[in-house]
Each structure stands twice: as structure tokens, then as C-alpha cells.
Design a protein around this motif. Structure first.
Motif, PDB file in Angstrom:
ATOM      1  N   GLU A   1       0.830  -1.208   0.000  1.00  0.00           N
ATOM      2  CA  GLU A   1       0.000   0.000   0.000  1.00  0.00           C
ATOM      3  C   GLU A   1       0.871   1.268   0.000  1.00  0.00           C
ATOM      4  O   GLU A   1       0.629   2.204  -0.767  1.00  0.00           O
ATOM      5  N   ILE A   2       1.887   1.267   0.864  1.00  0.00           N
ATOM      6  CA  ILE A   2       2.787   2.429   0.943  1.00  0.00           C
ATOM      7  C   ILE A   2       3.501   2.626  -0.400  1.00  0.00           C
ATOM      8  O   ILE A   2       3.621   3.746  -0.905  1.00  0.00           O
ATOM      9  N   LEU A   3       3.947   1.519  -0.973  1.00  0.00           N
ATOM     10  CA  LEU A   3       4.668   1.570  -2.252  1.00  0.00           C
ATOM     11  C   LEU A   3       3.788   2.161  -3.354  1.00  0.00           C
ATOM     12  O   LEU A   3       4.190   3.075  -4.079  1.00  0.00           O
ATOM     13  N   HIS A   4       2.555   1.651  -3.454  1.00  0.00           N
ATOM     14  CA  HIS A   4       1.646   2.125  -4.500  1.00  0.00           C
ATOM     15  C   HIS A   4       1.280   3.585  -4.301  1.00  0.00           C
ATOM     16  O   HIS A   4       1.208   4.353  -5.253  1.00  0.00           O
ATOM     17  N   LYS A   5       1.058   3.959  -3.043  1.00  0.00           N
ATOM     18  CA  LYS A   5       0.686   5.345  -2.739  1.00  0.00           C
ATOM     19  C   LYS A   5       1.801   6.313  -3.168  1.00  0.00           C
ATOM     20  O   LYS A   5       1.527   7.430  -3.599  1.00  0.00           O
ATOM     21  N   ALA A   6       3.057   5.874  -3.044  1.00  0.00           N
ATOM     22  CA  ALA A   6       4.189   6.727  -3.444  1.00  0.00           C
ATOM     23  C   ALA A   6       4.432   6.652  -4.952  1.00  0.00           C
ATOM     24  O   ALA A   6       5.294   7.352  -5.480  1.00  0.00           O
ATOM     25  N   GLY A   7       3.680   5.807  -5.635  1.00  0.00           N
ATOM     26  CA  GLY A   7       3.884   5.643  -7.076  1.00  0.00           C
ATOM     27  C   GLY A   7       5.226   5.019  -7.391  1.00  0.00           C
ATOM     28  O   GLY A   7       5.811   5.262  -8.450  1.00  0.00           O
ATOM     29  N   ALA A   8       5.742   4.191  -6.469  1.00  0.00           N
ATOM     30  CA  ALA A   8       7.093   3.656  -6.620  1.00  0.00           C
ATOM     31  C   ALA A   8       7.091   2.191  -7.032  1.00  0.00           C
ATOM     32  O   ALA A   8       6.096   1.484  -6.883  1.00  0.00           O
ATOM     33  N   LEU A   9       8.235   1.752  -7.563  1.00  0.00           N
ATOM     34  CA  LEU A   9       8.449   0.346  -7.910  1.00  0.00           C
ATOM     35  C   LEU A   9       9.368  -0.287  -6.865  1.00  0.00           C
ATOM     36  O   LEU A   9      10.051   0.432  -6.125  1.00  0.00           O
ATOM     37  N   ASP A  10       9.390  -1.607  -6.838  1.00  0.00           N
ATOM     38  CA  ASP A  10      10.254  -2.291  -5.871  1.00  0.00           C
ATOM     39  C   ASP A  10      11.706  -1.845  -5.993  1.00  0.00           C
ATOM     40  O   ASP A  10      12.400  -1.677  -4.996  1.00  0.00           O
ATOM     41  N   GLU A  11      12.189  -1.632  -7.238  1.00  0.00           N
ATOM     42  CA  GLU A  11      13.599  -1.250  -7.411  1.00  0.00           C
ATOM     43  C   GLU A  11      13.930   0.104  -6.771  1.00  0.00           C
ATOM     44  O   GLU A  11      15.089   0.394  -6.484  1.00  0.00           O
ATOM     45  N   HIS A  12      12.910   0.922  -6.533  1.00  0.00           N
ATOM     46  CA  HIS A  12      13.161   2.233  -5.913  1.00  0.00           C
ATOM     47  C   HIS A  12      13.460   2.141  -4.418  1.00  0.00           C
ATOM     48  O   HIS A  12      13.811   3.141  -3.792  1.00  0.00           O
ATOM     49  N   THR A  13      13.308   0.957  -3.835  1.00  0.00           N
ATOM     50  CA  THR A  13      13.588   0.806  -2.407  1.00  0.00           C
ATOM     51  C   THR A  13      15.069   0.489  -2.159  1.00  0.00           C
ATOM     52  O   THR A  13      15.511   0.432  -1.010  1.00  0.00           O
ATOM     53  N   GLU A  14      15.820   0.281  -3.236  1.00  0.00           N
ATOM     54  CA  GLU A  14      17.256  -0.026  -3.169  1.00  0.00           C
ATOM     55  C   GLU A  14      18.001   1.005  -2.308  1.00  0.00           C
ATOM     56  O   GLU A  14      17.915   2.207  -2.556  1.00  0.00           O
ATOM     57  N   GLY A  15      18.717   0.519  -1.305  1.00  0.00           N
ATOM     58  CA  GLY A  15      19.552   1.407  -0.485  1.00  0.00           C
ATOM     59  C   GLY A  15      18.831   2.084   0.676  1.00  0.00           C
ATOM     60  O   GLY A  15      19.465   2.700   1.527  1.00  0.00           O
ATOM     61  N   LEU A  16      17.494   1.982   0.723  1.00  0.00           N
ATOM     62  CA  LEU A  16      16.753   2.683   1.780  1.00  0.00           C
ATOM     63  C   LEU A  16      17.157   2.220   3.174  1.00  0.00           C
ATOM     64  O   LEU A  16      17.165   3.007   4.123  1.00  0.00           O
ATOM     65  N   VAL A  17      17.498   0.934   3.304  1.00  0.00           N
ATOM     66  CA  VAL A  17      17.830   0.386   4.627  1.00  0.00           C
ATOM     67  C   VAL A  17      18.990   1.142   5.277  1.00  0.00           C
ATOM     68  O   VAL A  17      19.065   1.254   6.505  1.00  0.00           O
ATOM     69  N   ASN A  18      19.873   1.720   4.449  1.00  0.00           N
ATOM     70  CA  ASN A  18      21.016   2.450   5.007  1.00  0.00           C
ATOM     71  C   ASN A  18      20.578   3.638   5.871  1.00  0.00           C
ATOM     72  O   ASN A  18      21.289   4.036   6.794  1.00  0.00           O
ATOM     73  N   TYR A  19      19.429   4.211   5.550  1.00  0.00           N
ATOM     74  CA  TYR A  19      18.941   5.335   6.361  1.00  0.00           C
ATOM     75  C   TYR A  19      18.623   4.882   7.783  1.00  0.00           C
ATOM     76  O   TYR A  19      18.820   5.623   8.739  1.00  0.00           O
TER      77      TYR A  19
END
Lengths: 325, 325
Positions: free
Chosen positions: A230-248
Motif C-alpha cells: 500500500e505504501i509503495l503504491h501510494k508513493a507511485g514507486a516500484l520495488d527497485e526504488h527501495t534499493e539502499g533505503l535500509v542504510n537510512y
């Protein structure tokens, strides 16, 4: 270096080369394959460069990428098979693995700790920050001129695998090699813009949405973010756009383990682990059927998010020497 | 290099040194002051290091920082005043500026393009990525041993002023100098953790809140974010936590100018400008009473947010060759 001279000789004897990296290609594997492949072509060899998986958009600027074949390797009478940045045969992908059983000279160049030995010629240097470093040395011992196209690919290989010289694999030799590449005219600013300043808006939107879910454990040593479908779709994002987020999640003061819970399909979660100083997340992920490296690992679990989070966060907190209470 | 030898000689003749950088200190100015100051102390000189403004928390790990005096410079019978990383006298701050009129040997070392000439000995090299690079060369021509404490400070100076070697000021010489520093035993991973992985939670919360406001112009060449007092308070953040956020607005594909509108007090906005390839934001900010560098500038405007945004975004869109319609 002697082994590298031997490999250089074997490569010089080759005429029809199949050249590949690993599944889900990154900057080091792509840059190394292209740098070596373009150079061998200039030496008059027939070269097929490729890999099983699509190329992430940020690498589309790499010189020679139009020559890179995605998917099954073309059938052809090769005499030599060169594998780069691939720690185990399985990481070649099914189609390329089949070439391991053919009557070809197999050359394997890697830099992973504990890399599996395979190949007629094997060169593994776990102290090399990137395979790109080894290819630069190889071209040097082969006394082959490095073109600007090859240099751009090698620079990209090195900066992506060292996190712009921030990771602990960065050595004095890494910086010295990059100095040489810059002297060859590598347009470093342009490359950095391609890699880090051409993000789709959706990648920033999903970063914002992920940060909204940022939560720290009571002890402050574990921090996590959650991305549901749901969060992903709401942001209009694809799975590949989550790359590197864990570093935050790891980048917070006092945090030792950063986690990202990413729902890849209904009730199926990919969990990414990152650690800062002391926790071996490779070991942390193992009981959950996952693995990776000391500072970066992952696993995939099916089930209810709350139960999964409870299990993983408890294990991470224990590993970090913290307490849940 | 001859001028640097001359400066080295002048420094060797000094006995009681006042040493400072610029207002709102950054990693280059702090690292350079501490590296030179600690070295001069080892040579048996009396050294006072300081600056007018508080030290941002991320630099608190710098070796020797406990010796750095924040605020007015102590009155003392100095014979030499060394100014680092300061392009114009005004950037010294009021208290330190007064020492320009005293009977002291004034040594001024800088790397800003168009730096104002002042000082008995002036050394400005706009090709140096950081003053830290010049200090390393200076200690080399002075034939002084570089301690690990000085090396840590110089490494910090260089990585912060080059954005971890991503900015266009990075040269082959930058990488070669860093190779030397790493060989001296600089714990690069620890330093990178201090600088980039010890963020307060509030800094990530305000990043998330800022990304929620991300908006692109119709032409896609200008992108901006807005932080009001309300947004800041809701994220539990301080003004200093907004540092660097503007870069996220620029990091989008197709964006040439990134902007951050930051309400620093009721109806008073600090606007940060960043450009990628072609726009000179120094010129863009000038009609609004601001300035800075080609790729990074700022201004402060009082008034209604909507009107301010309309003006700035229109000017930025025109400069980027885009259209509002």
C-alpha cells in the motif's frame, strides 16, 4: 601478480570470448565486464558480453552497454569463458552456468571473501575493493592501452563497490588507481550525476514514506522502516526504488542494526539487514534462512508482519547487546 | 610551491600563534586548523586555535577539538596570526577581524576562487579541493612529521569539502593525498561513521517531512521542498538538521535547479539553491540579495511564502531554460 600475468597470457591466446558477471548486476560487475570486453574487442577478438538480468537504469550511461546482451547467452563457438565478480557458480544464472560444462578455457576473477574455487584460471583477491581494481591491474600487466571508455567503466566499478570510498574495503591502492583513471580523463562529475543525481521522483517519494515509518527499539540500537504494498503504491514507486533505503535506518546515532521490512507481495517480506560496527548480520539472518556479508545481509519471510517484526527485531536487539525492556 | 616554502619558513619563525578558520565552521576549516595547530604545538609553539561559532555535533570526534576555543579569541601577546579557508576578512567574524589590524605576521591560506588578497603571506590555490590538501603539502615542505591526529583531521577536511570525492573539485592529486593519509593509519571507516552515520532521529524525520513537500515545475527542471516552522516542530527537528536537504531536490532526473524554502522565523525564509550542470545559482540568487558559488548559493527573504516561491521558482525556471507553462 604472477597469477595475473598468467591470466593475461591466457586471455591473449583467446579468440572467441564469452564474458559475464553475476545475476542482478551491479556497477562493479557491469563496469568490469564492459571495460575488459571493450578492450578485448580492440585487440581484435570476437567478444560477447552479457548476463541473465536486466540492467538497472542508473547504469544505462555506461560506454558500450548497447553491446551487453541481457538474457540467455547466444550459442556460438567460443574458445574462452571469462567470469567476473561471481563468488559461486549459481550466481551466474542458469543459462551461463551451462557454459561451465563446455570445453572452454574458463577464467574466473573475483574479490569476494570465501569465493568458491572454479575455473582453469582463478584469481581471487578479497583485498581488492572491486573487481574493477583487478581488471585495471590486469590490463596493466597485459600492457594494453586503457581507452577512456574502459576507464569510465572501471571508475564506475570502483566507486559503486566502495560506496564512494566510504566502505572499509577502500585502500590506499583504491585511491591511487582512481587517481590514474582521473588522469586518463574520466569525467567523474558527470558519472556521479548519472549514478546519484538522476533519481526518479518516485524514489524520493518512497524514501519519504519509508522515513515516516522509522522506529527505534527502546535501547536505541536497532532501527527499522516498513514498506507495505500500500505504501509503495501510494508513493507511485516500484520495488527497485527501495534499493539502499535500509542504510537510512542504520545512519542514526547509537544504532548498530538497521532493518527494512519490504512487502514484495502479499504477506511476503524481504528483510534487509545492515550493521555499523560489531554485529555480524550474515549470522543474524542465517536462522531466518538468509545470509550475505558481515555488514549487509537479507532474508525473505512469509507471514504476518507483526509476528515477523517481533522475531527479527528481538534477534537484532539481542545481537546488538541491547534489551527489549 | 615556492610560496608554500616561504610560508613554511614564516611559520617556523613564529612562537605564539593565533589560528582560525571562518564563521559557521565546516569540516575543511576545522580539520585544517586542528591539523596545523596540533603540529605547531608539537614543534613547541604556543598555539591558540578557535573560531567565533559553535562546532556542529558531527565534528565533535575530531582529535584536538577540546583545545578549540569557541567565541572571542583570547587576548594574548601573539606574534603570528594564521587564517585558513577564509575568502574575505568578514568571514573571520568580528572578534578575529580585529586581529587583522594588530602588529602580527599575518598568514592567509585559502582555496576559494576570487579570494580577496590580504595578509603578509598569502597562498590561494583554487585548484586545491580543500585547504586540508594545502596543509598536507605545507607540512611536507616544512619536513614535519604528520601525526595520526593531524592525518585524521586532514582526511576529514578533504572528504567533507569534496562530498566524498563526488564534487568536481576532486583531482588525481586529491586521491593521491588521501592514499598517503590512509597509509598513515587513518581509520577511514570510523570517520565516515562519525560524519554520516550518527544522525539524530530528528534529522531523518525532517528529511521525510521535507520529501513529503517535494514538488517539480511543469518543465521538470526545477524542484523544491518547503520547511515551515510548523513542519520543523512536528518533526521534533532543529534548524541545523535541515543541512544538506536541498541536495535531495536536485538529485532528481531532469532537474537542473533544486531549491529549499526554509522558514527560519515567522515569514522569514532562507532559500537554498543548488544546480547540476548549467545554471549559475550565484547569479540566480544575486537579484534576491543572495550569493554563493556556481553550484550552491542562498538568500534570505521576508514575506508571504506563496509570493516568494512564485518569484524564485519563475527565475529558476527561466535560468534552467524551462517554461512555467
Amino acid at each position: 601478480m604472477n597469477k595475473l600475468v598468467e591470466i593475461g597470457e591466457a586471455i591473449k591466446r583467446s579468440n572467441r570470448v564469452l564474458l559475464c558477471g553475476h545475476v542482478i548486476p551491479d556497477g562493479d560487475c557491469l563496469g568490469s565486464v564492459l571495460a575488459l570486453g571493450l578492450t578485448l574487442e580492440r585487440l581484435g577478438k570476437k567478444v560477447i558480453m552479457g548476463g541473465p538480468d536486466p540492467i538497472p537504469e542508473i547504469y544505462h550511461f555506461l560506454p558500450g552497454l548497447d553491446r551487453f546482451i541481457v538474457g540467455e547467452p547466444p550459442e556460438y563457438e567460443y574458445d574462452t569463458f571469462i567470469v567476473l565478480d561471481c563468488s559461486i557458480p549459481e550466481r551466474l544464472g542458469q543459462g551461463y552456468q551451462e557454459f561451465l560444462n563446455k570445453d572452454l578455457v574458463l577464467i574466473n576473477i573475483d574479490h569476494h571473501e570465501g569465493s568458491q574455487p572454479f575455473g582453469d584460471y582463478q584469481y581471487t583477491d578479497p583485498k581488492a575493493a572491486a573487481v574493477g581494481e583487478i581488471i585495471l591491474d590486469l590490463l596493466d600487466v597485459m600492457k594494453v592501452q586503457i581507452t577512456i571508455e574502459a576507464a569510465v567503466n572501471l571508475y564506475t566499478a570502483i566507486i559503486t563497490d566502495t560506496g564512494s570510498f566510504r566502505y572499509e574495503n577502500t585502500t590506499p591502492g583504491t585511491h591511487r588507481r582512481v587517481a590514474l583513471l582521473l588522469e586518463m580523463g574520466v569525467p567523474a562529475t558527470d558519472i556521479n550525476i548519472h549514478l546519484y543525481e538522476e533519481k526518479p521522483v518516485a524514489a524520493l517519494k518512497i524514501l519519504g514514506a519509508a522515513l515516516d515509518t522509522l522506529t527505534a527499539s527502546t535501547c536505541g540500537k536497532v532501527c527499522w522502516m516498513t514498506i507495505t504494498r500500500e505504501i509503495l503504491h501510494k508513493a507511485g514507486a516500484l520495488d527497485e526504488h527501495t534499493e539502499g533505503l535500509v542504510n537510512y535506518a542504520r545512519s542514526i546515532k547509537g544504532v548498530e542494526v538497521g532493518l527494512l521490512f519490504h512487502e514484495i507481495s502479499k504477506d511476503l517480506y524481504k528483510i534487509s539487514f545492515r550493521s555499523k560496527n560489531s554485529v555480524d548480520v550474515n549470522k543474524l539472518a542465517a536462522p531466518f534462512g538468509g545470509g550475505g556479508h558481515t555488514r549487509a545481509a537479507g532474508c525473505v519471510l512469509q507471514g504476518d508482519l507483526k509476528i515477523i517484526q517481533e522475531q527479527i527485531i528481538t534477534a537484532a536487539t539481542l545481537a546488538a547487546g541491547g534489551s527489549n525492556h
